[in-house]
Design an enzyme around this catalytic site. Structure first.
Site, PDB file in Angstrom:
ATOM      1  N   ASP A 140      35.694  33.274  41.045  1.00 47.16           N
ATOM      2  CA  ASP A 140      36.291  34.593  40.808  1.00 47.16           C
ATOM      3  C   ASP A 140      37.815  34.522  40.769  1.00 47.16           C
ATOM      4  OD1 ASP A 140      33.784  35.708  40.854  1.00 47.16           O
ATOM      5  OD2 ASP A 140      34.067  36.853  42.701  1.00 47.16           O
ATOM      6  N   ARG A 159      34.866  34.001  32.144  1.00 47.25           N
ATOM      7  CA  ARG A 159      34.574  35.422  32.315  1.00 47.25           C
ATOM      8  C   ARG A 159      35.891  36.186  32.147  1.00 47.25           C
ATOM      9  NH1 ARG A 159      33.172  36.869  38.208  1.00 47.25           N
ATOM     10  NH2 ARG A 159      31.251  35.737  37.751  1.00 47.25           N
ATOM     11  N   ALA A 216      41.151  43.739  38.958  1.00 44.75           N
ATOM     12  CA  ALA A 216      40.799  44.781  39.927  1.00 44.75           C
ATOM     13  C   ALA A 216      41.801  44.950  41.058  1.00 44.75           C
ATOM     14  CB  ALA A 216      39.429  44.466  40.513  1.00 44.75           C
ATOM     15  N   THR A 230      32.723  43.650  31.461  1.00 43.24           N
ATOM     16  CA  THR A 230      33.289  44.995  31.352  1.00 43.24           C
ATOM     17  C   THR A 230      32.164  46.013  31.248  1.00 43.24           C
ATOM     18  OG1 THR A 230      34.775  46.414  30.058  1.00 43.24           O
ATOM     19  CG2 THR A 230      33.448  44.850  28.797  1.00 43.24           C
ATOM     20  N   HIS A 231      32.474  47.266  31.669  1.00 43.14           N
ATOM     21  CA  HIS A 231      31.530  48.372  31.448  1.00 43.14           C
ATOM     22  C   HIS A 231      32.048  49.285  30.352  1.00 43.14           C
ATOM     23  CE1 HIS A 231      31.755  47.153  35.702  1.00 43.14           C
ATOM     24  NE2 HIS A 231      30.459  47.052  35.557  1.00 43.14           N
ATOM     25  N   ARG A 288      37.556  48.516  46.013  1.00 46.96           N
ATOM     26  CA  ARG A 288      37.973  48.303  44.618  1.00 46.96           C
ATOM     27  C   ARG A 288      37.079  49.095  43.657  1.00 46.96           C
ATOM     28  NH1 ARG A 288      38.923  43.179  46.755  1.00 46.96           N
ATOM     29  NH2 ARG A 288      37.001  42.275  45.930  1.00 46.96           N
ATOM     30  N   ARG A 289      35.796  49.233  44.000  1.00 42.28           N
ATOM     31  CA  ARG A 289      34.901  50.031  43.136  1.00 42.28           C
ATOM     32  C   ARG A 289      35.286  51.515  43.209  1.00 42.28           C
ATOM     33  NH1 ARG A 289      34.136  45.235  42.770  1.00 42.28           N
ATOM     34  NH2 ARG A 289      35.726  45.695  41.253  1.00 42.28           N
TER      35      ARG A 289
END
Ligand code: FAD
Length: 318
Positions: free
Chosen positions: A145, A195, A200, A237-238, A299-300
């Site tokens: 990550d 990725r 974030a 990504t969303h 973070r979300r």
């Protein structure tokens, strides 16, 4: 508080040990955390993995934790990954042939000791190498990550070292960093797995684009480099606009559906994940588990003010 100030405030809160103690003790938080985190234990993570696999989605599993300042805790994280990998090796997917593994683990180097004051870089490399070796034996892939920009040089150097023995080790690049287009060019070589996410963390203007429009434009430039390159792009990504662009760019360079993948977070846009998978795309879900969910959870919340509203409602007395 205006929405534009909420994100930096929540991201600052994500790094506050005092707030962490308060928020993690609140019982009301749990139901919202459960939306984003697949339980506390390895068996719970395996159960969630099996459910996602039954709908054709690939999985990358993260044992939650970050910013470890204690060597013992870093070793404890390695032990959890080893237990997880032992369990994953029992799943039928682990023995399936193919270079892109349906099962993957994601590692945060700061959980493996990278931020220890003495020798953190070497300790994180040694710990990550141990996990890569166990993952290799289990038939599971590894991706490292990306964390805040102060760690980027160390992280990319560790990924380069890991790739000597484990060439399939994936890396994450964050489009909001001004350096990332150059990193995409460096890393997009044959056999690489990259990725691409927006990023974030709370970053200063000197190193990162600040507005959503600038970050989106940077994401598209990076995506183009990765799609044109010789590696395997992992489009994390969303955002419907980024997803549509990835499909378009892939068509333009004649990349088949199995030559790149979409990635989304556990609990976010589940219907869109299923739609893409049913439409013959590869979709991998980032599935976090463990007790140290605070930083990930904050973070979300920061990404979507509506999540904060749910959270505050859950805290309000009935
Ligand atoms: P946005 O513009 O933020 O969101 C687009 C739309 O997606 C929103 O309108 C909303 O509908 C939906 N959405 C986005 N976030 C949420 C949310 N939290 N809750 C509900 N709906 C939401 N970042 C790093 O810095 N390092 C990493 O290693 C890293 N790994 C990641 C791995 C994966 C698989 C994914 C999907 C993301 C990762 N991220 C990582 C997080 C990423 O950087 C972004 O912060 C996050 O994905 C939100 O950006 P977005 O591209 O979805 O676009």
């Amino acid at each position: 508080m205006p929405a534009g100030l909420l994100r930096p405030a929540l991201l600052a809160a994500a790094r506050s040990p005092r707030l962490e103690r308060g928020v993690t003790r609140m019982r009301a938080t749990r139901s919202l955390v459960d939306r984003f985190v697949a339980g506390s234990t390895e068996p719970q993570a395996i159960a969630a993995t099996t459910a996602l696999r039954s709908s054709g989605r690939f999985v990358t599993i993260d044992y939650l934790g970050e910013d470890t300042t204690d060597l013992g805790r870093a070793r404890d994280t390695v032990a959890h990954y080893r237990a997880l990998l032992t369990a994953l090796a029992e799943l039928p997917d682990a023995t399936e042939p193919g270079t892109v593994r349906p099962l993957e683990v994601s590692l945060k180097l700061s959980a493996l000791g990278q931020s220890l004051p003495r020798d953190g870089h070497r300790i994180a490399l040694d710990n990550a190498r141990e996990i890569c070796a166990a993952a290799h034996d289990a038939g599971v892939a590894v991706t490292v990550d990306a964390e805040d920009h102060t760690t980027t040089d160390s992280t990319l150097s560790i990924v380069r070292d890991l790739r000597v023995d484990f060439p399939g080790t994936g890396t994450v690049l964050q489009a909001y960093l001004r350096r990332t287009e150059a990193d995409c060019r460096d890393f997009a070589g044959p056999g690489s797995r990259i990725r691409l996410c927006k990023g974030a963390y709370r970053e200063p203007e000197s190193v990162a684009y600040q507005s959503a429009a600038e970050v989106d434009a940077a994401y598209l430039r990076c995506l183009r480099i990765l799609m044109d390159g010789a590696g395997y792009p992992m489009v994390a990504t969303h955002d419907p606009a980024m997803i549509a662009a990835a499909q378009r760019y892939a068509d333009e360079v004649d990349r088949k559906a199995d030559e790149f993948e979409f990635q989304m977070l556990y609990g976010i846009r589940d219907a869109e994940q299923r739609r893409l998978a049913e439409d013959s795309h590869r979709v991998r879900v980032y599935l976090p588990y463990g007790d140290q969910w605070y930083g990930y959870f904050m973070r979300r919340l920061a990404e979507r003010p509506a999540n904060l509203v749910f959270f505050l409602r859950a805290l309000a007395p009935a």
